[in-house]
Motif scaffolding. Structure first.
Motif, mmCIF file in Angstrom:
data_model
loop_
_atom_site.group_PDB
_atom_site.id
_atom_site.type_symbol
_atom_site.label_atom_id
_atom_site.label_comp_id
_atom_site.label_asym_id
_atom_site.label_seq_id
_atom_site.Cartn_x
_atom_site.Cartn_y
_atom_site.Cartn_z
ATOM 1 N N ALA A 213 0.841 -1.192 0.000
ATOM 2 C CA ALA A 213 0.000 0.000 0.000
ATOM 3 C C ALA A 213 0.878 1.245 0.000
ATOM 4 C CB ALA A 213 -0.909 0.000 1.229
ATOM 5 N N ASN A 214 0.510 2.196 -0.821
ATOM 6 C CA ASN A 214 1.204 3.483 -0.898
ATOM 7 C C ASN A 214 2.698 3.361 -1.198
ATOM 8 O OD1 ASN A 214 -1.187 4.968 -0.263
ATOM 9 N ND2 ASN A 214 -0.893 4.397 1.874
ATOM 10 N N PHE A 215 3.094 2.334 -1.945
ATOM 11 C CA PHE A 215 4.512 2.137 -2.255
ATOM 12 C C PHE A 215 5.125 3.363 -2.923
ATOM 13 C CE2 PHE A 215 2.447 0.778 -6.164
ATOM 14 C CZ PHE A 215 3.249 1.330 -7.150
ATOM 15 N N TRP A 216 4.347 4.071 -3.726
ATOM 16 C CA TRP A 216 4.843 5.243 -4.443
ATOM 17 C C TRP A 216 5.192 6.406 -3.505
ATOM 18 C CZ3 TRP A 216 -0.045 3.469 -4.208
ATOM 19 C CH2 TRP A 216 -1.010 4.311 -3.688
ATOM 20 N N LYS A 217 4.657 6.368 -2.286
ATOM 21 C CA LYS A 217 4.994 7.395 -1.293
ATOM 22 C C LYS A 217 6.248 7.018 -0.507
ATOM 23 C CE LYS A 217 0.207 8.746 -0.431
ATOM 24 N NZ LYS A 217 -0.844 8.827 0.599
ATOM 25 N N LYS A 218 6.587 5.750 -0.523
ATOM 26 C CA LYS A 218 7.689 5.233 0.285
ATOM 27 C C LYS A 218 8.979 5.012 -0.503
ATOM 28 C CE LYS A 218 4.195 2.589 2.753
ATOM 29 N NZ LYS A 218 3.655 1.250 2.927
ATOM 30 N N LYS A 219 8.859 4.842 -1.810
ATOM 31 C CA LYS A 219 10.016 4.499 -2.633
ATOM 32 C C LYS A 219 10.320 5.587 -3.649
ATOM 33 C CE LYS A 219 10.095 -0.533 -2.910
ATOM 34 N NZ LYS A 219 10.055 -1.646 -3.873
ATOM 35 N N LYS A 220 11.576 5.781 -3.916
ATOM 36 C CA LYS A 220 12.006 6.643 -5.016
ATOM 37 C C LYS A 220 11.703 5.899 -6.318
ATOM 38 C CE LYS A 220 14.439 9.856 -2.717
ATOM 39 N NZ LYS A 220 13.816 11.128 -2.554
ATOM 40 N N LEU A 221 11.445 6.648 -7.364
ATOM 41 C CA LEU A 221 11.125 6.036 -8.650
ATOM 42 C C LEU A 221 12.198 5.052 -9.108
ATOM 43 C CD1 LEU A 221 9.718 9.183 -10.465
ATOM 44 C CD2 LEU A 221 8.418 7.142 -9.831
ATOM 45 N N ASN A 222 13.465 5.404 -8.895
ATOM 46 C CA ASN A 222 14.546 4.535 -9.363
ATOM 47 C C ASN A 222 14.764 3.302 -8.483
ATOM 48 O OD1 ASN A 222 15.712 5.794 -7.191
ATOM 49 N ND2 ASN A 222 17.533 6.499 -8.284
ATOM 50 N N ARG A 223 14.003 3.162 -7.411
ATOM 51 C CA ARG A 223 14.090 1.995 -6.530
ATOM 52 C C ARG A 223 12.894 1.069 -6.678
ATOM 53 N NH1 ARG A 223 19.207 1.733 -5.453
ATOM 54 N NH2 ARG A 223 20.018 3.438 -4.241
ATOM 55 N N MET A 224 11.961 1.422 -7.536
ATOM 56 C CA MET A 224 10.761 0.602 -7.719
ATOM 57 C C MET A 224 11.067 -0.620 -8.568
ATOM 58 S SD MET A 224 7.757 3.357 -8.314
ATOM 59 C CE MET A 224 7.428 4.612 -7.078
ATOM 60 N N THR A 225 10.314 -1.679 -8.280
ATOM 61 C CA THR A 225 10.400 -2.875 -9.114
ATOM 62 C C THR A 225 9.704 -2.577 -10.443
ATOM 63 O OG1 THR A 225 8.278 -3.773 -8.364
ATOM 64 C CG2 THR A 225 10.260 -4.361 -7.066
#
Length: 156
Positions: free
Chosen positions: A12-24
């Motif tokens: 949930a809310n992964f986009w608030k917790k992760k930088k774009l360059n760290r996303m799967t």
């Protein structure tokens, strides 16, 4: 044809917790709201750099599903199709609609309530009037000199 965007099993809310360059890859793909505007042809003013969106769809855009009909091999069919990545987002963000999640997150802005990651429903993009679904003209049917007759307004 590519299938619907798989948003199952994501934090949930992964986009608030992760930088774009760290996303799967799955998280990155899930950011796409499926509006289809990135698949519309655009007009760029060579003097001002201002970009106008049209309702003229790329030749491999499927108007009924609002998806690329050849997503995984699109570059073989449309060589100038842009692949958006965390490393080139800064370079291409001017080419994205104001409502695009990639652009919003890059600018540290919240997603809209109609975004499927917020609403839990892909149809809210269409219901909010942001989607190009069933609202395009194939590029093969209109002369490039007439594209300015099909400019669409961006929602604020």
């Amino acid at each position: 044809m590519n299938k619907d965007i798989d948003r199952s099993g994501l934090d949930a809310n992964f986009w608030k917790k992760k930088k774009l360059n760290r996303m799967t890859r799955k998280e990155w793909e899930a950011l796409c709201d499926g509006c289809g505007k990135c698949c519309m042809n655009k007009l760029e003013d060579s003097k001002t750099g201002e970009v106008a969106f049209t309702k003229i769809a790329c030749r491999i855009f499927d108007d009924s599903s609002c998806r690329c009909s050849h997503y995984f091999n699109r570059h073989q069919i449309v060589p100038n199709c842009i692949s958006l990545t965390p490393t080139n987002l800064n370079k291409h963000q001017y080419w994205l609609p104001k409502t695009c999640a990639y652009k919003l997150i890059f600018e540290n802005k919240p997603l809209y309530d109609w975004h499927p990651l917020i609403s839990g429903n892909q149809e809210t993009v269409y219901q909010a009037g942001v989607s190009m679904k069933e609202n395009t003209i194939p590029e093969t049917t209109v002369s490039v000199h007439q594209w300015d007759h099909f400019i669409i307004e961006e929602p604020e």
